[in-house]
Scaffold this motif. Structure first.
Motif, PDB file in Angstrom:
ATOM      1  N   THR A   1     -11.366 -14.127   0.447  1.00 11.11           N
ATOM      2  CA  THR A   1     -11.802 -13.159   1.461  1.00 11.11           C
ATOM      3  C   THR A   1     -11.201 -13.488   2.821  1.00 11.11           C
ATOM      4  OG1 THR A   1     -13.853 -12.946   0.242  1.00 11.11           O
ATOM      5  CG2 THR A   1     -13.848 -12.086   2.474  1.00 11.11           C
ATOM      6  N   GLN A   2     -11.200 -14.780   3.155  1.00  9.46           N
ATOM      7  CA  GLN A   2     -10.622 -15.174   4.449  1.00  9.46           C
ATOM      8  C   GLN A   2      -9.138 -14.796   4.507  1.00  9.46           C
ATOM      9  OE1 GLN A   2     -12.641 -16.328   6.833  1.00  9.46           O
ATOM     10  NE2 GLN A   2     -14.147 -16.044   5.200  1.00  9.46           N
ATOM     11  N   LEU A   3      -8.422 -15.121   3.427  1.00  6.88           N
ATOM     12  CA  LEU A   3      -6.981 -14.916   3.440  1.00  6.88           C
ATOM     13  C   LEU A   3      -6.639 -13.426   3.469  1.00  6.88           C
ATOM     14  CD1 LEU A   3      -5.892 -17.739   0.939  1.00  6.88           C
ATOM     15  CD2 LEU A   3      -5.922 -17.796   3.451  1.00  6.88           C
ATOM     16  N   ILE A   4      -7.372 -12.643   2.709  1.00  5.06           N
ATOM     17  CA  ILE A   4      -7.119 -11.197   2.707  1.00  5.06           C
ATOM     18  C   ILE A   4      -7.398 -10.617   4.095  1.00  5.06           C
ATOM     19  CG2 ILE A   4      -7.882  -8.977   1.756  1.00  5.06           C
ATOM     20  CD1 ILE A   4      -8.405 -10.573  -0.922  1.00  5.06           C
ATOM     21  N   GLU A   5      -8.444 -11.134   4.737  1.00  5.28           N
ATOM     22  CA  GLU A   5      -8.773 -10.668   6.087  1.00  5.28           C
ATOM     23  C   GLU A   5      -7.625 -10.949   7.064  1.00  5.28           C
ATOM     24  OE1 GLU A   5     -12.326 -12.231   8.357  1.00  5.28           O
ATOM     25  OE2 GLU A   5     -13.292 -11.202   6.651  1.00  5.28           O
ATOM     26  N   VAL A   6      -7.042 -12.128   6.955  1.00  2.40           N
ATOM     27  CA  VAL A   6      -5.925 -12.489   7.839  1.00  2.40           C
ATOM     28  C   VAL A   6      -4.754 -11.523   7.612  1.00  2.40           C
ATOM     29  CG1 VAL A   6      -4.174 -14.245   8.303  1.00  2.40           C
ATOM     30  CG2 VAL A   6      -6.524 -14.935   7.850  1.00  2.40           C
ATOM     31  N   LEU A   7      -4.434 -11.293   6.348  1.00  2.00           N
ATOM     32  CA  LEU A   7      -3.298 -10.417   6.035  1.00  2.00           C
ATOM     33  C   LEU A   7      -3.595  -8.993   6.488  1.00  2.00           C
ATOM     34  CD1 LEU A   7      -2.576 -11.864   2.460  1.00  2.00           C
ATOM     35  CD2 LEU A   7      -1.303 -12.329   4.566  1.00  2.00           C
ATOM     36  N   ASP A   8      -4.810  -8.532   6.227  1.00  2.05           N
ATOM     37  CA  ASP A   8      -5.183  -7.168   6.629  1.00  2.05           C
ATOM     38  C   ASP A   8      -5.101  -6.990   8.139  1.00  2.05           C
ATOM     39  OD1 ASP A   8      -5.562  -6.257   4.093  1.00  2.05           O
ATOM     40  OD2 ASP A   8      -7.758  -6.306   4.131  1.00  2.05           O
TER      41      ASP A   8
ATOM     42  N   ASN B   1      -5.200  -6.943  -3.231  1.00  2.00           N
ATOM     43  CA  ASN B   1      -6.343  -6.478  -2.444  1.00  2.00           C
ATOM     44  C   ASN B   1      -6.061  -6.331  -0.952  1.00  2.00           C
ATOM     45  OD1 ASN B   1      -8.863  -6.136  -4.225  1.00  2.00           O
ATOM     46  ND2 ASN B   1      -7.810  -7.939  -5.028  1.00  2.00           N
ATOM     47  N   MET B   2      -4.810  -6.510  -0.561  1.00  2.00           N
ATOM     48  CA  MET B   2      -4.463  -6.251   0.846  1.00  2.00           C
ATOM     49  C   MET B   2      -4.452  -4.749   1.066  1.00  2.00           C
ATOM     50  SD  MET B   2      -1.173  -8.598   1.666  1.00  2.00           S
ATOM     51  CE  MET B   2      -0.123  -7.925   0.414  1.00  2.00           C
ATOM     52  N   ARG B   3      -4.620  -4.355   2.322  1.00  2.00           N
ATOM     53  CA  ARG B   3      -4.562  -2.923   2.619  1.00  2.00           C
ATOM     54  C   ARG B   3      -3.124  -2.410   2.644  1.00  2.00           C
ATOM     55  NH1 ARG B   3      -6.971  -1.707   8.326  1.00  2.00           N
ATOM     56  NH2 ARG B   3      -6.080   0.275   7.657  1.00  2.00           N
ATOM     57  N   ASP B   4      -2.996  -1.084   2.626  1.00  2.00           N
ATOM     58  CA  ASP B   4      -1.671  -0.459   2.730  1.00  2.00           C
ATOM     59  C   ASP B   4      -1.156  -0.614   4.159  1.00  2.00           C
ATOM     60  OD1 ASP B   4      -1.796   0.370   0.111  1.00  2.00           O
ATOM     61  OD2 ASP B   4      -2.565   2.358   0.623  1.00  2.00           O
ATOM     62  N   LEU B   5       0.148  -0.423   4.321  1.00  2.00           N
ATOM     63  CA  LEU B   5       0.747  -0.522   5.655  1.00  2.00           C
ATOM     64  C   LEU B   5       0.188   0.559   6.573  1.00  2.00           C
ATOM     65  CD1 LEU B   5       4.451  -1.392   4.780  1.00  2.00           C
ATOM     66  CD2 LEU B   5       2.580  -2.934   5.426  1.00  2.00           C
ATOM     67  N   ASN B   6       0.230   0.255   7.848  1.00  2.00           N
ATOM     68  CA  ASN B   6      -0.381   1.100   8.868  1.00  2.00           C
ATOM     69  C   ASN B   6       0.501   2.324   9.171  1.00  2.00           C
ATOM     70  OD1 ASN B   6      -1.584   2.161  11.117  1.00  2.00           O
ATOM     71  ND2 ASN B   6      -1.929   0.164  12.106  1.00  2.00           N
ATOM     72  N   THR B   7      -0.036   3.498   8.848  1.00  2.00           N
ATOM     73  CA  THR B   7       0.751   4.728   9.058  1.00  2.00           C
ATOM     74  C   THR B   7       0.987   5.001  10.545  1.00  2.00           C
ATOM     75  OG1 THR B   7      -1.299   5.962   8.871  1.00  2.00           O
ATOM     76  CG2 THR B   7       0.077   5.859   6.897  1.00  2.00           C
ATOM     77  N   ASP B   8       0.133   4.456  11.416  1.00  2.00           N
ATOM     78  CA  ASP B   8       0.342   4.634  12.862  1.00  2.00           C
ATOM     79  C   ASP B   8       1.599   3.921  13.348  1.00  2.00           C
ATOM     80  OD1 ASP B   8      -2.030   5.924  12.908  1.00  2.00           O
ATOM     81  OD2 ASP B   8      -3.176   4.229  13.737  1.00  2.00           O
ATOM     82  N   HIS B   9       2.165   3.073  12.501  1.00  4.57           N
ATOM     83  CA  HIS B   9       3.378   2.363  12.893  1.00  4.57           C
ATOM     84  C   HIS B   9       4.595   2.929  12.187  1.00  4.57           C
ATOM     85  CE1 HIS B   9       2.143  -1.055  15.500  1.00  4.57           C
ATOM     86  NE2 HIS B   9       0.961  -0.728  15.025  1.00  4.57           N
ATOM     87  N   GLY B  10       4.437   4.145  11.654  1.00  2.74           N
ATOM     88  CA  GLY B  10       5.602   4.815  11.069  1.00  2.74           C
ATOM     89  C   GLY B  10       5.812   4.540   9.595  1.00  2.74           C
ATOM     90  N   PHE B  11       4.883   3.837   8.933  1.00  7.18           N
ATOM     91  CA  PHE B  11       5.044   3.620   7.495  1.00  7.18           C
ATOM     92  C   PHE B  11       4.474   4.808   6.741  1.00  7.18           C
ATOM     93  CE2 PHE B  11       4.715  -0.688   9.346  1.00  7.18           C
ATOM     94  CZ  PHE B  11       5.943  -1.179   8.949  1.00  7.18           C
TER      95      PHE B  11
END
Ligand code: AAO
Length: 474
Positions: free
Chosen positions: A168-175, A204-214
């Motif tokens: 959970t900690q690691l996924i939070e960092v990546l997210d 379980n990481m989230r998808d890339l942020n569409t606000d940044h053009g992804f």
């Protein structure tokens, strides 16, 4: 998670080792985007232990997940990612999922003001306690999976990635980093973690942020640091389904060849025939921040002529996901990056030619290298054809009808009329010069109606490579 999420036709990553976030932001705008770089690998972002003399490797010893390091704080990081994405340059973060810092006498202090007791595995700023780590043991036998994956790599406290809490900690960092707009991750010491645990975390990481053009549903790019020369129990193949893997055999073999210990003619079969991973799974480099300090067969900026040739081959040959190293100068392995009396990292400064001056090497600003980044962009999607060699250390080949490259690593001249596969015209050799306002500052080659051109690389020439492409036609 094999897609690097590049913008446009760009396709080369540069590792701006130990650069500060503000300097990277500026570099994206002033240099990387105009020269067609696709992305930047940045040094670790999480708060690290402060070590005596400030060796570069203190950044590989996190003590919390606050984004505060000598490269800058979270606001500066966020602003860098925004500014780089705005000019189409992606940011990849070197993430430390395997471990926290190593032993340290007493209370350790971090770059963000946190404290920890690494000896007792107490990291209150996360928080982690001893329960979140594997019991301490040393790696003696690199062919023992248990030791490699559950003991401590060079004494670094080894997190237990099978625990829900740690995951959970690691996924939070990546997210959190994904939310700030990064495009992916270099996963440090991946070989020291079980592939199943990484699979869980990456899935379980989230998808890339569409606000940044992804685009919607885009997954973070993953490249895992697995050093596999083919003789250890834990192999790179366990990780390829999760993302790309660093191909260290590439680095070793390219060094050997351009050092003159293997004739260039053999490079005709470069790629999987050499035991390398499939191209789209292989993160490739001439040197990285570790092996440039190793000595051995590898090449680094200290052998510039050979290094530029190897890099030109790396970027001209259709194999791998290319990464270029950008170093600071060093005389010994542990040396700190350029810093002032207060131990603050110094920003790079540039001379009239755009080269770095004050302790930074900036290979990515060498003409022979950035022009090959442009070459790789120009020939993207074409196949290799018309391989030529002299049976020894002179080689040449085409990339479709978009590019042509030749190398001379013999002690005598290369003088040949060769098929360049290019449309007729006059081309600027982008190794010896630049195309500026329609004129070439270096040598030019005339290509006739049949695609032939006279190619000359003297044994004494400054560089042992020549490169032509359609975007550098006069
Ligand atoms: C520092 C001090 C240590 C101290 C420690 C804890 O130097 O004395 O014990 O703190 O206080 C970096 C530095 C380390 C530093 C560390 C933490 O390099 O010096 O330790 O930060 O500050 C293995 C791993 C690989 C790892 C590599 C260094 O598998 O993941 O060691 N690389 C990453 C980073 C690196 C970083 C860390 C991990 C830690 O890129 O910068 O360390 O976060 C064989 C094995 C490899 C093994 C190498 C080196 O490779 O296969 O798995 O890498 O040995 O031990 C030939 C052989 C090949 C061999 C290779 C070695 O090619 O065929 O098998 O040579 O180059």
């Amino acid at each position: 998670q094999h897609n690097p999420q590049w913008w446009g036709n760009r396709n080369t990553i540069v590792h701006l080792f130990e650069w500060k976030w503000d300097d990277i932001a500026k570099e994206c705008e002033d240099f990387l985007a105009p020269h067609g770089y696709a992305g930047v690998q940045v040094s670790p972002v999480a708060e690290n232990i402060i070590s005596e003399g400030r060796p570069w490797w203190e950044r590989y010893q996190p003590i919390s997940y606050k984004l505060v390091t000598r490269s800058g704080n979270e606001l500066e990081f966020a602003s860098m990612v925004r500014r780089c994405n705005d000019v189409g340059v992606r940011i990849y973060v070197d993430v430390l999922l395997n471990h926290m810092s190593g032993d340290f006498e007493g209370t350790a202090h971090g770059t963000g003001g946190s404290v920890a007791e690494p000896r007792t595995k107490s990291f209150p700023a996360v928080p982690y306690t001893a329960n979140d780590f594997h019991p301490s043991c040393e790696i003696y036998d690199w062919n023992d999976r248990f030791q490699v994956q559950q003991c401590e790599l060079v004494g670094l406290k080894d997190l237990d990635q099978s625990s829900d809490y740690v995951r959970t900690q690691l996924i939070e960092v990546l997210d959190h980093l994904i939310t700030l707009g990064v495009a992916g991750f270099r996963v440090d010491a991946a070989k020291h973690m079980a592939a199943d645990d990484l699979d869980y975390i990456f899935s379980n990481m989230r998808d890339l942020n569409t606000d940044h053009g992804f685009p919607k549903n885009a997954r973070p790019f993953i490249y895992q640091e697995v050093i596999d020369h083919g003789h250890e129990t834990v192999s790179r193949d366990e990780y390829t389904s999760l993302g790309a893997v660093t191909e260290f055999r590439f680095s070793e073999e390219i060094g050997k060849a351009f050092r003159g210990n293997n004739a260039l003619k053999w490079l005709q079969s470069w790629g999987t025939a050499w035991g390398f991973l499939p191209s789209e799974q292989a993160l490739t480099f001439v040197d990285n921040h570790d092996n440039q300090r190793d000595g051995g067969q590898g090449l680094n900026y200290k052998s510039p002529r050979q290094y530029k040739m190897a890099t030109a081959f790396h970027l001209a040959f259709p194999y791998g996901i290319s990464q270029v190293m950008s170093s600071f100068g060093f005389d010994d392995r542990d040396q700190a990056p350029p810093q002032d009396a207060q131990e603050r990292i110094i920003s790079p400064e540039f001379d009239a030619d755009g080269g770095c001056t004050n302790g930074w090497i900036c290979e990515h600003r060498w003409r022979q290298i950035y022009n090959m980044v442009a070459f790789k962009n120009a020939v993207r999607g074409t196949e290799l054809s018309n391989w030529w060699d002299n049976g020894d250390n002179q080689i040449a080949f085409c990339r479709g009808n978009k590019g042509f490259v030749a190398f001379n690593n013999n002690l005598y001249d290369l003088s040949q009329t060769l098929q360049t596969c290019l449309p007729a015209g006059e081309y600027c050799d982008v190794i010896s010069g630049n195309l500026v306002n329609g004129a070439c500052t270096g040598n030019t080659v005339n290509v006739d109606d049949n695609g032939y051109g006279y190619i000359h690389i003297g044994a004494e020439d400054f560089d042992g490579v020549l490169a032509l492409h359609v975007d550098a036609r006069l």
